[in-house]
Motif scaffolding. Sequence first.
Motif, PDB file in Angstrom:
ATOM      1  N   PRO A  40       0.885  -1.326   0.061  1.00  0.00           N
ATOM      2  CA  PRO A  40       0.063  -0.085   0.101  1.00  0.00           C
ATOM      3  C   PRO A  40       0.801   1.165  -0.047  1.00  0.00           C
ATOM      4  CG  PRO A  40       0.038  -0.920   2.097  1.00  0.00           C
ATOM      5  CD  PRO A  40       0.717  -2.145   1.246  1.00  0.00           C
ATOM      6  N   VAL A  41       2.118   1.122   0.474  1.00  0.00           N
ATOM      7  CA  VAL A  41       2.991   2.209   0.568  1.00  0.00           C
ATOM      8  C   VAL A  41       3.382   2.774  -0.981  1.00  0.00           C
ATOM      9  CG1 VAL A  41       5.119   3.490   1.468  1.00  0.00           C
ATOM     10  CG2 VAL A  41       3.601   1.747   2.818  1.00  0.00           C
ATOM     11  N   CYS A  42       3.766   1.752  -1.599  1.00  0.00           N
ATOM     12  CA  CYS A  42       4.118   2.005  -2.953  1.00  0.00           C
ATOM     13  C   CYS A  42       2.923   2.515  -3.758  1.00  0.00           C
ATOM     14  CB  CYS A  42       4.915   0.603  -3.825  1.00  0.00           C
ATOM     15  SG  CYS A  42       6.165  -0.083  -3.087  1.00  0.00           S
ATOM     16  N   MET A  43       1.790   1.897  -3.685  1.00  0.00           N
ATOM     17  CA  MET A  43       0.686   2.461  -4.125  1.00  0.00           C
ATOM     18  C   MET A  43       0.378   3.716  -3.809  1.00  0.00           C
ATOM     19  SD  MET A  43      -2.160   1.707  -6.157  1.00  0.00           S
ATOM     20  CE  MET A  43      -1.984  -0.066  -6.357  1.00  0.00           C
ATOM     21  N   ALA A  44       0.536   4.553  -2.660  1.00  0.00           N
ATOM     22  CA  ALA A  44      -0.009   5.683  -2.300  1.00  0.00           C
ATOM     23  C   ALA A  44       1.180   6.607  -2.601  1.00  0.00           C
ATOM     24  CB  ALA A  44       0.033   5.884  -0.746  1.00  0.00           C
ATOM     25  N   LEU A  45       2.581   6.266  -2.721  1.00  0.00           N
ATOM     26  CA  LEU A  45       3.547   7.382  -2.672  1.00  0.00           C
ATOM     27  C   LEU A  45       4.110   7.454  -4.149  1.00  0.00           C
ATOM     28  CD1 LEU A  45       6.083   6.440  -0.055  1.00  0.00           C
ATOM     29  CD2 LEU A  45       4.206   8.073  -0.056  1.00  0.00           C
ATOM     30  N   LEU A  83       6.113 -13.069   6.655  1.00  0.00           N
ATOM     31  CA  LEU A  83       5.256 -11.951   7.045  1.00  0.00           C
ATOM     32  C   LEU A  83       6.153 -10.988   7.921  1.00  0.00           C
ATOM     33  CD1 LEU A  83       2.071 -13.848   8.193  1.00  0.00           C
ATOM     34  CD2 LEU A  83       2.267 -12.577   5.990  1.00  0.00           C
ATOM     35  N   THR A  84       7.324 -10.891   7.223  1.00  0.00           N
ATOM     36  CA  THR A  84       8.480  -9.972   7.995  1.00  0.00           C
ATOM     37  C   THR A  84       8.011  -8.480   7.914  1.00  0.00           C
ATOM     38  OG1 THR A  84      10.252 -11.433   7.463  1.00  0.00           O
ATOM     39  CG2 THR A  84      10.984  -9.452   8.307  1.00  0.00           C
ATOM     40  N   HIS A  85       7.374  -8.044   6.862  1.00  0.00           N
ATOM     41  CA  HIS A  85       6.924  -6.699   6.529  1.00  0.00           C
ATOM     42  C   HIS A  85       5.492  -6.614   6.603  1.00  0.00           C
ATOM     43  CE1 HIS A  85      11.309  -6.880   4.715  1.00  0.00           C
ATOM     44  NE2 HIS A  85      11.357  -6.238   5.780  1.00  0.00           N
ATOM     45  N   ALA A  86       4.894  -7.321   7.589  1.00  0.00           N
ATOM     46  CA  ALA A  86       3.553  -7.215   7.539  1.00  0.00           C
ATOM     47  C   ALA A  86       2.905  -6.551   8.708  1.00  0.00           C
ATOM     48  CB  ALA A  86       2.817  -8.891   7.557  1.00  0.00           C
ATOM     49  N   ALA A  87       1.546  -5.810   8.572  1.00  0.00           N
ATOM     50  CA  ALA A  87       1.155  -5.014   9.798  1.00  0.00           C
ATOM     51  C   ALA A  87      -0.553  -5.296   9.752  1.00  0.00           C
ATOM     52  CB  ALA A  87       1.403  -3.764   9.662  1.00  0.00           C
ATOM     53  N   HIS A 137      -7.755  -4.987   8.850  1.00  0.00           N
ATOM     54  CA  HIS A 137      -7.302  -5.544   7.758  1.00  0.00           C
ATOM     55  C   HIS A 137      -5.721  -5.727   8.032  1.00  0.00           C
ATOM     56  CE1 HIS A 137     -10.922  -4.401   5.343  1.00  0.00           C
ATOM     57  NE2 HIS A 137     -11.041  -3.466   6.008  1.00  0.00           N
ATOM     58  N   TYR A 138      -5.359  -6.773   6.953  1.00  0.00           N
ATOM     59  CA  TYR A 138      -4.001  -6.958   7.166  1.00  0.00           C
ATOM     60  C   TYR A 138      -3.213  -6.555   5.738  1.00  0.00           C
ATOM     61  CZ  TYR A 138      -0.127 -10.554   5.958  1.00  0.00           C
ATOM     62  OH  TYR A 138       0.977 -11.529   5.973  1.00  0.00           O
ATOM     63  N   PHE A 139      -2.040  -5.824   5.832  1.00  0.00           N
ATOM     64  CA  PHE A 139      -1.253  -5.261   4.846  1.00  0.00           C
ATOM     65  C   PHE A 139       0.409  -5.904   4.782  1.00  0.00           C
ATOM     66  CE2 PHE A 139      -4.425  -2.386   6.608  1.00  0.00           C
ATOM     67  CZ  PHE A 139      -4.993  -1.931   5.157  1.00  0.00           C
ATOM     68  N   LYS A 140       0.824  -6.003   3.528  1.00  0.00           N
ATOM     69  CA  LYS A 140       2.155  -6.356   3.453  1.00  0.00           C
ATOM     70  C   LYS A 140       2.888  -5.457   2.781  1.00  0.00           C
ATOM     71  CE  LYS A 140       2.878 -10.585   2.188  1.00  0.00           C
ATOM     72  NZ  LYS A 140       3.077 -12.094   1.357  1.00  0.00           N
ATOM     73  N   HIS A 194       9.563   0.893   4.062  1.00  0.00           N
ATOM     74  CA  HIS A 194       7.740   0.966   3.850  1.00  0.00           C
ATOM     75  C   HIS A 194       6.997   0.637   5.017  1.00  0.00           C
ATOM     76  CE1 HIS A 194       7.774   1.726  -0.646  1.00  0.00           C
ATOM     77  NE2 HIS A 194       8.661   2.544  -0.348  1.00  0.00           N
ATOM     78  N   LEU A 195       7.498  -0.392   5.853  1.00  0.00           N
ATOM     79  CA  LEU A 195       6.897  -0.812   7.036  1.00  0.00           C
ATOM     80  C   LEU A 195       6.857   0.145   8.083  1.00  0.00           C
ATOM     81  CD1 LEU A 195       5.315  -3.074   8.694  1.00  0.00           C
ATOM     82  CD2 LEU A 195       7.742  -4.054   9.275  1.00  0.00           C
ATOM     83  N   GLU A 196       7.992   0.773   8.331  1.00  0.00           N
ATOM     84  CA  GLU A 196       8.086   1.738   9.185  1.00  0.00           C
ATOM     85  C   GLU A 196       7.000   2.862   9.033  1.00  0.00           C
ATOM     86  OE1 GLU A 196       9.762   1.726  12.209  1.00  0.00           O
ATOM     87  OE2 GLU A 196      10.421  -0.313  11.875  1.00  0.00           O
TER      88      GLU A 196
END
Length: 299
Positions: free
Chosen positions: A28-33, A46-50, A55-58, A64-66
Amino acid sequence: MIKAVSTSMKYIQTYLDRIQREFGQYCPVCMALHYHLVDISETAALTHAAEYRGHYFKMCDENHLEMFLSTPDQFVTPGCPHTLPKPHLLPRKLTEVQVKNRFPQQVEMKGFCPVTYLDGKQRYEALVRGKMEYAVEYRERIYIFETKEKRDKFMRTPETYWAQKLPIKVPPLSEPVHLTSLPTLGYLEQGVAEAVIKAMTAAGCLKPKHPYLSLKRSALSYVALYLKAFNHKSTDSIRQMYKKKLASFEENCMLIPYLSTVMKGNYRPPSERPIDFEFKLNRFLALSDLPGANAVQLD
């Protein structure tokens, strides 16, 4: 216990499938930016998942996780400036078998790479054929790309590259030419010229002179061993065997300049000779006892 664990894992997978529907397997960060479609479905970890608001995001990486964890609202609906396209508008990779199974459907742009063409400012020289191993389906059309990097670039921003038109004049389709159909000189030039040039260059740099062999026989033997040692069509074990023979041949060739240097001048008692002198002298003399005037073993 195995059945209980299996059932539990199915529940967890179902839960994850349901709560990741907002952005699916896309960052979602790549999509937004950048409005980039960065697919992470091939990454099982799932190292970079939140998880946020049920809802679950990768995310694609730690950075981008930070960013997501610090200000999640700007990356999810309704704060995100872009939403994930409908499933039928998402690009997906195809294997060579999948492309062949789509016959009679043809690849778009006559098989030229759309990324190379557009990035090359749509010049004639930027018309480069794609490879079937780098195929993508987008809007029910098939595109093939020059490299994996070009394919990945298309998948990030397919809208940029998909609707291009080819010029009237395009490079002719090059048909593969079988080496056996060429005349002898052409066969040698296309089939073994590069390997022979490398072998002859190495021989020219070393200038091999093997004990008890003529200069001509030494050079020919060295080229033959070199070709066998670096024949990419041979197995690794065979190449390694001939590389050892090649190294031994080079060591034998070094005996002549070594002994001629050490043995110059007056007689020296054994205690004053180099420590490896006796070994190398005996090795030199032993070579004269081999059959065929020290014929080098190439087999």
